[in-house]
Write a protein that holds these residues in place. Sequence first.
Motif, PDB file in Angstrom:
ATOM      1  N   ASN A 311       1.025  -1.220   0.126  1.00  0.00           N
ATOM      2  CA  ASN A 311      -0.091  -0.106   0.146  1.00  0.00           C
ATOM      3  C   ASN A 311       0.971   1.200  -0.090  1.00  0.00           C
ATOM      4  O   ASN A 311       1.717   1.453   1.023  1.00  0.00           O
ATOM      5  CB  ASN A 311      -0.948   0.061   1.354  1.00  0.00           C
ATOM      6  CG  ASN A 311      -1.836   1.284   1.418  1.00  0.00           C
ATOM      7  OD1 ASN A 311      -1.657   2.140   2.170  1.00  0.00           O
ATOM      8  ND2 ASN A 311      -2.698   1.428   0.415  1.00  0.00           N
ATOM      9  N   GLU A 332      -3.344  10.323   0.056  1.00  0.00           N
ATOM     10  CA  GLU A 332      -3.902   9.440  -0.960  1.00  0.00           C
ATOM     11  C   GLU A 332      -3.279   8.247  -1.019  1.00  0.00           C
ATOM     12  O   GLU A 332      -1.792   8.436  -1.052  1.00  0.00           O
ATOM     13  CB  GLU A 332      -3.975  10.231  -2.416  1.00  0.00           C
ATOM     14  CG  GLU A 332      -4.738  11.448  -2.227  1.00  0.00           C
ATOM     15  CD  GLU A 332      -4.836  12.245  -3.519  1.00  0.00           C
ATOM     16  OE1 GLU A 332      -5.048  11.593  -4.590  1.00  0.00           O
ATOM     17  OE2 GLU A 332      -4.177  13.369  -3.794  1.00  0.00           O
ATOM     18  N   GLU A 334      -2.914   3.946  -2.923  1.00  0.00           N
ATOM     19  CA  GLU A 334      -2.948   3.001  -3.717  1.00  0.00           C
ATOM     20  C   GLU A 334      -2.198   1.910  -3.622  1.00  0.00           C
ATOM     21  O   GLU A 334      -1.194   1.934  -2.723  1.00  0.00           O
ATOM     22  CB  GLU A 334      -2.822   3.474  -5.285  1.00  0.00           C
ATOM     23  CG  GLU A 334      -1.117   3.690  -5.343  1.00  0.00           C
ATOM     24  CD  GLU A 334      -0.728   4.736  -6.817  1.00  0.00           C
ATOM     25  OE1 GLU A 334      -1.617   5.256  -7.459  1.00  0.00           O
ATOM     26  OE2 GLU A 334       0.416   4.392  -7.181  1.00  0.00           O
TER      27      GLU A 334
END
Length: 429
Positions: A311, A332, A334
């Motif tokens: 992550n 943020e 991903e």
Amino acid sequence: MSRYLARYLVSRCFSSVSSRPLHVCIVGSGPAGFYTADKVLKAHEGAHVDIIDRLPTPFGLVRSGVAPDHPETKIAINQFSRVAQHDRCSFYGNVKLGSDLLLSELRDLYHVVVLAYGAESDKDLGIPGESLSGIYSAREFVWWYNGHPDYSSLKPDLKRSDTAVILGQGNVALDVARILLRPTTELASTDIARHALSALEESSIRKVYLIGRRGPVQAALTAKELREVLGIKNLQIRIKETDLSVTPADEEEMKNSRARKRIYELLSKAAAAARKSEADPDQRELHFVFFRQPDRFLESDERRGHVSGVNLEKTILESVGSGKQIAVGTGEFEDINCSIVLKAIGYKSVPINGLPFDHKKGVVPNVRGRVVSHTSGDISLTEPGLYVCGWLKRGPVGIIATNLYCAEETVSNMLVHPKNRTDALKLGD
């Protein structure tokens, strides 16, 4: 080697110590150790040097750290071999400092002890999931494919998926990526360990992601290493176009550093060429991923205790003055799925009993190689007859040749300070 046998082998040489003007013990037989030995032998005609190492064979980083497809870098072994064959130099392998021999014993036996055993551990990220199976340090992986005895039985799973993630974008990270992606027909002609070549021949890895906290302008690699990985046959280079955007601060960094500008130009050119070429399903892929930092490792649902991905938190750069920019998380996130993660985030030296050690910096406190036992204000008390060289002295930075200048400084300092005196030095002396 038993403690008693080690003590016998070493003490056998010391029946005549008192008759020699200078008897030096160097702990560690890598570049720092051999450059130090060479400097001592040349600077002091009566000196005798004993080099000890916990491994049975010498040459340290040159043997186990240099990539197998870089034979020109390993030429240094020829020079070190000549030093080892000098009639006033002896090498003793399989002798471990701290168990076979104590530092205090060496200091009693020798006029001077130089510690040059390098960095044999790794920095940690300190994030969740770091202990999952399938996560290795780059050092472990490099030692595995170079046949280091500590990791010859390592079995990295290169078959589980087609994706590997490398955290870091320095030269070591590029070495690891190159070994994973280079055709094994080419690796077969190198001195790569046979067990590693066999595993790579059966590898399913087709995509490698190189993750960096900052941008392409700040990538901590050299143009030479970058050109080599960009030149791998049948390899597609992937870089997001947005990651190649530069800010005025980036422009300033490139203006002040020709090397950074050249690296940025190479990456930009490779990305542009990739965008123009047609996708080939048989090609392997190298993804340069910028402005991302690992937040946690993901555990596999099918294989408990094993990594299944990383992550990543997106980052931006903030100026901290003096032309330096640091990465700051944006909140943020991903994920990148993978079956193997290699952490190329830095090596770390290991302290031993009886040795002053700066745990924050990962080095032995020293003044130009002289070990410092205590500092008060600008006054440093040094340990008589005890010196350091190499990564233990300055941290895990520089190339092999850097150790030449490092050894020169340590030996120059050694020859002007007698063993039987503890000096109080002002910092800067």
